[in-house]
Design a protein around this motif. Structure first.
Motif, mmCIF file in Angstrom:
data_model
loop_
_atom_site.group_PDB
_atom_site.id
_atom_site.type_symbol
_atom_site.label_atom_id
_atom_site.label_comp_id
_atom_site.label_asym_id
_atom_site.label_seq_id
_atom_site.Cartn_x
_atom_site.Cartn_y
_atom_site.Cartn_z
ATOM 1 N N LEU A 70 0.831 -1.198 0.000
ATOM 2 C CA LEU A 70 0.000 0.000 0.000
ATOM 3 C C LEU A 70 0.868 1.251 0.000
ATOM 4 O O LEU A 70 1.863 1.315 0.717
ATOM 5 N N VAL B 202 -5.050 6.126 -0.656
ATOM 6 C CA VAL B 202 -4.281 4.907 -0.441
ATOM 7 C C VAL B 202 -4.324 4.116 -1.743
ATOM 8 O O VAL B 202 -5.389 3.926 -2.332
ATOM 9 N N ASP B 203 -3.154 3.675 -2.181
ATOM 10 C CA ASP B 203 -2.991 2.960 -3.436
ATOM 11 C C ASP B 203 -2.433 1.581 -3.154
ATOM 12 O O ASP B 203 -1.623 1.418 -2.242
ATOM 13 N N ILE B 204 -2.855 0.590 -3.925
ATOM 14 C CA ILE B 204 -2.251 -0.735 -3.840
ATOM 15 C C ILE B 204 -1.458 -0.967 -5.118
ATOM 16 O O ILE B 204 -1.907 -0.585 -6.208
ATOM 17 N N ALA C 120 -5.207 -3.775 4.785
ATOM 18 C CA ALA C 120 -5.763 -2.408 4.751
ATOM 19 C C ALA C 120 -7.057 -2.333 5.550
ATOM 20 O O ALA C 120 -7.272 -1.382 6.319
ATOM 21 N N VAL D 10 -9.454 1.711 -1.201
ATOM 22 C CA VAL D 10 -8.133 1.567 -1.791
ATOM 23 C C VAL D 10 -8.272 1.742 -3.303
ATOM 24 O O VAL D 10 -9.192 1.191 -3.911
#
Length: 178
Positions: free
Chosen positions: A83, A96-98, A123, A131
């Motif tokens: 993340l 928030v990025d995956i 997360a 996400v």
């Protein structure tokens, strides 16, 4: 019993914070032109160290990062899955990025999907409600992982940090509520 080095695991993968011994193996992955096809350029050893340093700071600040990921069977570093915190100029940031980056040796084995699913669970445990994930619109393998982990297409956008890279600037954005 010795303490596990892993924050969490899946049947095949162990997720941990970055260690000094990761630099050599991660530098090889980041220098591979095929692995880095949908990024600005392959990374040098110094740029890889800077990335690791950023991830360690992010983990200290937020309790998550793009983790160092080991194949449990061999203890080899396969790359990173985890993340991130995106703040570039866009109508959906900060967010928030995956994301993931795995060495070629481990492609097409379902490891990105297995690892990304575990990161979504992580997360959720952290109380993160949504996400996002983004990839260059031509990056079909990463977009396929996004779909497999239950993310839904949101929109395409021109990535503000990729203006000098028109061949990868158009990105597809996916999201999931946790």
């Amino acid at each position: 019993m010795p303490k596990s080095p892993y924050l969490f695991t899946t049947p095949r993968l162990g997720f941990r914070t970055w260690q000094p011994f990761d630099l050599d193996d991660f530098s090889v992955i980041n220098a591979d032109k095929e692995v880095m096809r949908y990024f600005q350029k392959p990374l040098s050893r110094e740029e890889t160290q800077a990335m690791i340093d950023r991830m360690l700071r992010l983990f200290d600040e937020k309790g998550y990062c793009y983790f160092a990921v080991d194949l449990l069977e061999t203890k080899e570093l396969i790359g990173t899955i985890g993340l991130g915190w995106k703040t570039f100029e866009a109508d959906f940031t900060p967010c928030v990025d995956i994301g993931w980056r795995i060495g070629k040796k481990w492609w097409n084995q379902g490891l990105a999907t297995e690892g990304a699913s575990a990161c979504l669970d992580f997360a959720k445990q952290k109380g993160i409600a949504e996400v996002l994930s983004m990839a260059s619109a031509g990056n079909a393998p990463s977009i396929e992982v996004m779909k497999k982990i239950g993310m839904c297409y949101w929109k395409d956008f021109d990535h503000a940090e990729l203006l000098a890279y028109p061949e990868i600037q158009r990105c597809s954005l996916y999201r999931i509520s946790l």
